[in-house]
Enzyme design. Structure first.
Site, short mmCIF file in Angstrom:
data_model
loop_
_atom_site.label_atom_id
_atom_site.label_comp_id
_atom_site.label_asym_id
_atom_site.label_seq_id
_atom_site.Cartn_x
_atom_site.Cartn_y
_atom_site.Cartn_z
N LYS A 114 27.97 63.60 100.60
CA LYS A 114 27.67 65.23 100.62
C LYS A 114 26.69 66.17 101.03
O LYS A 114 25.28 65.63 100.50
CB LYS A 114 28.30 65.14 99.12
CG LYS A 114 28.78 64.30 98.16
CD LYS A 114 28.51 64.83 96.80
CE LYS A 114 29.44 63.93 96.44
NZ LYS A 114 28.71 63.59 94.48
N ASP A 139 26.75 57.57 94.65
CA ASP A 139 26.42 58.50 95.17
C ASP A 139 25.76 59.70 94.34
O ASP A 139 24.26 59.73 94.87
CB ASP A 139 27.93 59.37 94.56
CG ASP A 139 28.14 60.97 93.91
OD1 ASP A 139 27.49 61.42 94.93
OD2 ASP A 139 29.20 61.71 92.94
N SER A 183 28.72 67.21 88.33
CA SER A 183 28.52 65.67 87.92
C SER A 183 27.20 65.28 88.59
O SER A 183 27.83 64.43 89.69
CB SER A 183 29.10 64.73 87.67
OG SER A 183 29.55 64.44 89.09
N ARG A 204 32.67 68.21 96.49
CA ARG A 204 32.78 68.36 95.67
C ARG A 204 33.76 69.44 94.53
O ARG A 204 34.06 69.33 95.22
CB ARG A 204 30.90 69.67 95.61
CG ARG A 204 29.39 69.06 96.06
CD ARG A 204 29.25 67.71 96.57
NE ARG A 204 28.77 67.66 95.08
CZ ARG A 204 27.42 67.69 94.78
NH1 ARG A 204 26.44 67.02 95.26
NH2 ARG A 204 27.55 67.53 93.05
N SER A 205 32.93 69.21 94.01
CA SER A 205 34.15 69.23 92.68
C SER A 205 34.39 71.23 92.71
O SER A 205 35.77 71.66 92.55
CB SER A 205 33.77 69.24 90.86
OG SER A 205 32.74 69.37 90.90
N GLN A 257 35.48 59.86 85.59
CA GLN A 257 35.69 60.78 86.40
C GLN A 257 37.24 61.30 87.55
O GLN A 257 38.02 61.98 87.34
CB GLN A 257 34.18 61.30 86.67
CG GLN A 257 34.70 62.87 87.67
CD GLN A 257 33.02 62.95 87.93
OE1 GLN A 257 31.87 63.55 87.57
NE2 GLN A 257 33.31 63.48 89.68
N GLU A 258 37.04 60.16 87.92
CA GLU A 258 37.89 60.25 89.08
C GLU A 258 39.04 59.19 89.11
O GLU A 258 38.46 57.59 89.39
CB GLU A 258 37.04 60.69 90.38
CG GLU A 258 36.58 62.24 90.35
CD GLU A 258 35.54 62.42 91.24
OE1 GLU A 258 36.01 61.23 92.80
OE2 GLU A 258 34.56 62.74 91.30
N GLU A 313 39.33 69.25 90.25
CA GLU A 313 39.49 69.06 91.58
C GLU A 313 41.21 68.40 91.86
O GLU A 313 41.71 67.92 92.80
CB GLU A 313 38.45 67.83 91.84
CG GLU A 313 37.69 67.53 91.70
CD GLU A 313 37.41 66.18 92.33
OE1 GLU A 313 37.46 65.34 92.52
OE2 GLU A 313 35.64 66.57 92.20
N HIS A 351 34.67 66.68 84.89
CA HIS A 351 35.59 67.71 85.47
C HIS A 351 37.04 68.01 84.95
O HIS A 351 37.93 68.68 85.33
CB HIS A 351 36.59 66.59 86.81
CG HIS A 351 35.17 66.65 87.83
ND1 HIS A 351 35.55 66.21 88.57
CD2 HIS A 351 33.75 67.38 87.89
CE1 HIS A 351 34.46 65.75 89.41
NE2 HIS A 351 33.23 66.95 88.71
P1 PGA Z 1 30.94 66.43 91.50
O1 PGA Z 1 31.47 65.93 91.21
O2 PGA Z 1 31.13 67.55 92.85
O3 PGA Z 1 30.96 67.28 90.46
O4 PGA Z 1 29.36 65.78 91.63
C1 PGA Z 1 31.97 64.16 92.44
C2 PGA Z 1 31.50 62.80 92.26
O5 PGA Z 1 31.01 62.98 91.35
O6 PGA Z 1 31.71 62.80 93.62
ZN ZN Z 2 30.83 60.59 92.69
#
Ligand code: PGA
Ligand code: ZN
Length: 427
Positions: free
Chosen positions: A336, A311, A40, A365-366, A162-163, A204, A153
């Site tokens: 990142k 992010d 993402s 990262r994923s 997502q998380e 993840e 994910h």
């Molecule tokens: P990604 O997701 O590594 O797939 O971009 C991680 C995030 O969105 O924080």
């Molecule tokens: Zn993110």
């Protein structure tokens, strides 16, 4: 001095190719680093160069990036001092010559940048965190463990968000926090089995059950924290990364679990309600990367009480972060390495945030490898918090394991960030 730089194609945790680089010094020391990869991704991230040859790995090969290291970058860096990280990164940026590192590829540049730092740390006879952070680098971060995966994910229609991460900030040490996290992960596994929900995992390492709302994962996690003998709130908080750019469509937030589209203001109210009902201490990418007005509204509503991390909106890019600080759209940045492509720029992004009273949240990262560079980096940056997936799967646990080794090595000098991890005090 650098004697050779060699890149190769290896596999990441999703089975996609990625770049690994060996930096060998004159004295035989070898620093090795591997590059992670997102799913993402923010649209302004530095470019991950893929071959586009659909005959190999569906076009995802990285032979071009590998060749750029071996044929273009290596000849220019050989015989330089590996400790000259800033000059080496400048050379990398100059050789690439583009704003978004699309010529040589951010994956080529980052592999070299990180491998050089590792070799230099070894040559200096220092652990990586101390080489990068100096003697003041003694604070261990609160691990944010992503135990329930949704969005892209999960690879099917689970949660929109997502998380869903647990933050064991009430622990007395990093080691104890990791222990609590693993216990909660196992309590969640048992709970999902009891409810007849899927215990298959996402990218993840978190479970990816077919939930019917975005509250359901929060309820499950609160229950799992209790089942592990801990208190949701005082001992363990929750952090979420909705990765909302993924469901921002035609100017609104399309939540499939809700079967409706929310305007920015409604989305902010939706988060405010979640924060009121659950021990949420941090929201990452609550608003979409192109919805700066939405970000401002979110920050006005929740920015004084919880940490709001950007992010996709910032992409670890100091120039974009500077604009975000000026416009006051958030209070923390995600860090990142591969979003920007060199170690020096990554460190500059985190410094810029901290210098303005913002938080810096270090992230994997994923798509990952067993490279644990970010575990040392978060200690070096004194960033206080990190997210690196579930307390399961080799590529995720290697970072947590490295943090336990760092804590052990620091001995009595080690401190655990605990409740001080955040830019806003935990309620
Ligand atoms: P990604 O997701 O590594 O797939 O971009 C991680 C995030 O969105 O924080
Ligand atoms: Zn993110």
């Amino acid at each position: 001095t650098i004697a050779s730089l060699t890149a190769r194609e290896i596999l990441d945790s999703r089975g996609n190719p990625t770049v690994e680089v060996d930096c060998i010094l004159e004295n035989g020391i070898c620093g090795r680093a591997a590059v992670p990869s997102g799913a993402s991704t923010g649209s302004r991230e530095a470019v991950e160069l893929r071959d586009g040859d659909v005959g190999r790995f569906g076009g995802k090969g990285v032979r071009k990036a590998v060749a750029h290291v071996n044929d273009i970058i290596a000849p220019d860096l050989i015989s330089l001092d590996a400790r000259e990280q800033a000059a080496i990164d400048e050379t990398l940026i100059g050789l690439d010559g583009t704003d978004n590192k699309s010529h040589l590829g951010a994956n080529a540049l980052l592999g070299v940048s990180l491998a050089v730092a590792r070799a230099a740390a070894m040559a200096s006879d220092l652990p990586l965190y101390a080489y990068l952070g100096g003697p003041a680098a003694t604070r261990l971060p609160v691990p944010h463990m992503n135990i329930l995966n949704g969005g892209v994910h999960a690879h099917w229609q689970g949660a929109d968000f997502q998380e869903f991460m647990i933050a064991p900030y009430g622990a007395g040490s990093l080691r104890e926090a990791v222990e609590w996290g693993a216990e909660i992960y196992h309590a969640l596994l048992a709970l999902l089995e009891k409810r007849g929900l899927s215990v298959g995992v996402g990218d993840e390492g978190g479970f990816a059950p077919h939930v019917r709302s975005n509250e359901e994962p929060l309820e499950l996690i609160v229950e799992a924290i209790g089942a592990a003998g801990l208190r949701a709130g005082p001992d363990v908080g929750i952090a979420i990364d909705p990765a909302s750019s993924e469901f921002f469509k035609d100017g609104a937030y399309a939540l499939h679990t809700e079967k409706r589209r929310l305007e920015a203001g409604e989305m902010v109210d939706y988060y405010a309600k979640l924060v009121a009902n659950y021990p949420i201490v941090l929201i990452e990418d609550g608003m979409a990367e192109d919805d700066w007005d939405g970000w401002k509204r979110l920050n006005q509503t929740l920015g004084s009480s919880i940490e709001l991390v950007g992010d996709d909106v910032f992409c670890t890019n100091p120039a974009i972060i500077a604009r975000g600080i000026e416009e006051n759209i958030a209070n923390a940045v995600l860090i990142k390495t591969n979003q920007i492509g060199t170690l020096s720029e990554t460190i500059a992004a985190a410094r810029l945030a901290r210098d303005h009273g913002w938080g810096a949240f270090v992230s994997h990262r994923s798509g990952e490898t067993v490279d644990s560079f970010i575990a040392d980096l978060v200690v070096a940056l004194d960033a206080g918090h990190i997210k690196t997936g579930a307390p399961a799967r080799g590529e995720r646990v290697e970072k947590y394991n490295q943090l336990m080794r760092i804590e052990e090595r620091l001995g009595i000098a080690a401190r655990f960030a605990g409740l001080d991890a955040y830019v806003r005090p935990v309620r």
